[in-house]
Scaffold this motif. Structure first.
Motif, PDB file in Angstrom:
ATOM      1  N   PHE A  67       0.872  -1.255  -0.098  1.00 40.70           N
ATOM      2  CA  PHE A  67      -0.010  -0.006  -0.089  1.00 40.70           C
ATOM      3  C   PHE A  67       0.818   1.228  -0.130  1.00 40.70           C
ATOM      4  N   SER A  68       0.301   2.255  -0.374  1.00 42.15           N
ATOM      5  CA  SER A  68       0.931   3.469  -0.714  1.00 42.15           C
ATOM      6  C   SER A  68       1.099   4.326   0.603  1.00 42.15           C
ATOM      7  N   SER A  69       0.105   4.159   1.629  1.00 45.49           N
ATOM      8  CA  SER A  69      -0.071   4.660   2.828  1.00 45.49           C
ATOM      9  C   SER A  69      -0.465   3.978   3.934  1.00 45.49           C
ATOM     10  N   GLN A  70      -0.398   4.268   5.304  1.00 41.19           N
ATOM     11  CA  GLN A  70      -0.778   3.469   6.419  1.00 41.19           C
ATOM     12  C   GLN A  70      -2.313   3.385   6.362  1.00 41.19           C
ATOM     13  N   ASN A  71      -3.152   4.760   5.868  1.00 43.48           N
ATOM     14  CA  ASN A  71      -4.559   4.816   5.646  1.00 43.48           C
ATOM     15  C   ASN A  71      -4.837   3.679   4.870  1.00 43.48           C
ATOM     16  N   HIS A  72      -4.468   3.505   3.498  1.00 46.03           N
ATOM     17  CA  HIS A  72      -4.913   2.521   2.621  1.00 46.03           C
ATOM     18  C   HIS A  72      -4.657   1.119   3.326  1.00 46.03           C
ATOM     19  N   LYS A  73      -3.609   0.995   3.954  1.00 44.48           N
ATOM     20  CA  LYS A  73      -3.281  -0.344   4.637  1.00 44.48           C
ATOM     21  C   LYS A  73      -4.532  -0.557   5.515  1.00 44.48           C
ATOM     22  N   ASP A  74      -4.975   0.235   6.484  1.00 49.99           N
ATOM     23  CA  ASP A  74      -5.904   0.234   7.229  1.00 49.99           C
ATOM     24  C   ASP A  74      -7.098   0.069   6.507  1.00 49.99           C
ATOM     25  N   ILE A  75      -7.567   0.494   5.567  1.00 54.27           N
ATOM     26  CA  ILE A  75      -8.538   0.337   4.795  1.00 54.27           C
ATOM     27  C   ILE A  75      -8.937  -0.950   4.345  1.00 54.27           C
ATOM     28  N   PHE A  76      -7.646  -1.597   3.783  1.00 54.67           N
ATOM     29  CA  PHE A  76      -7.708  -2.798   3.327  1.00 54.67           C
ATOM     30  C   PHE A  76      -7.957  -3.818   4.391  1.00 54.67           C
ATOM     31  N   THR A  77      -7.184  -3.589   5.418  1.00 53.27           N
ATOM     32  CA  THR A  77      -7.385  -4.574   6.563  1.00 53.27           C
ATOM     33  C   THR A  77      -8.600  -4.838   7.176  1.00 53.27           C
ATOM     34  N   LYS A  78      -9.796  -3.762   7.063  1.00 57.65           N
ATOM     35  CA  LYS A  78     -10.955  -3.766   7.657  1.00 57.65           C
ATOM     36  C   LYS A  78     -11.780  -4.586   6.634  1.00 57.65           C
ATOM     37  N   ASN A  79     -11.636  -4.748   5.539  1.00 57.43           N
ATOM     38  CA  ASN A  79     -12.543  -5.683   4.574  1.00 57.43           C
ATOM     39  C   ASN A  79     -11.765  -5.683   3.223  1.00 57.43           C
ATOM     40  N   SER A  80     -10.695  -6.664   3.204  1.00 57.23           N
ATOM     41  CA  SER A  80      -9.826  -6.872   2.148  1.00 57.23           C
ATOM     42  C   SER A  80     -10.669  -7.251   0.809  1.00 57.23           C
TER      43      SER A  80
END
Length: 152
Positions: A67-80
């Motif tokens: 991911f390009s950011s921690q935010n995008h990583k967190d978004i993915f983690t919530k509902n991959s």
């Protein structure tokens, strides 16, 4: 005690086989990196293809996503499942046209009904342009073909 160890070995082996079967139809490299390291959330949130950063990594069912950011990583983690590409990350046009698993250019994509579709775009052939000409038919065919592919 031997029965318990044997049972644990059988269970572990079964999970390993299932994990292999889950990844056999995915377009990943030999190190199991998805979408050539591109940030799958960026396609949705930024409407662009962005190369991921090794500082923001998620391993989901044995597949590595950058991911390009921690935010995008967190978004993915919530509902991959919302962000994973359709047809295992293979070229949507090829899956719809012939049922073949063809490589993609991660910069060539389309979001349809909140789903990510990736396309081949090399050697003067941009399959996204071909897809757009007969999207309705190809989408129906791709869904049917993918069900057949994943049953193998």
């Amino acid at each position: 005690m031997k029965k318990v160890l044997f049972l644990m070995l059988v269970i572990t082996s079964s999970f390993q086989i299932l994990a292999q079967n889950d990844t056999k139809n995915l377009n990943v490299d030999k190190t199991k990196i998805a979408v050539e390291g591109y940030d799958v959330v960026a396609y949705f949130k930024d409407n662009t293809a962005v190369k991921g950063n090794k500082n923001f990594v998620v391993v989901d069912n044995g597949i590595t996503y950058y991911f390009s950011s921690q935010n995008h990583k967190d978004i993915f983690t919530k509902n991959s499942t919302l962000y994973k590409p359709q047809y295992g990350g293979w070229c949507a046009y090829a899956i719809g046209k012939t049922g073949e698993k063809i490589e993609i250019d991660p910069k060539t994509f389309k979001i349809i009904d909140n789903k990510l579709y990736l396309f081949y775009n090399k050697f003067l052939t941009n399959t996204l342009k071909l897809w757009n000409k007969e999207e309705t038919t190809l989408l129906i065919n791709a869904d049917k073909n993918w069900k057949t592919i994943t049953k193998k």
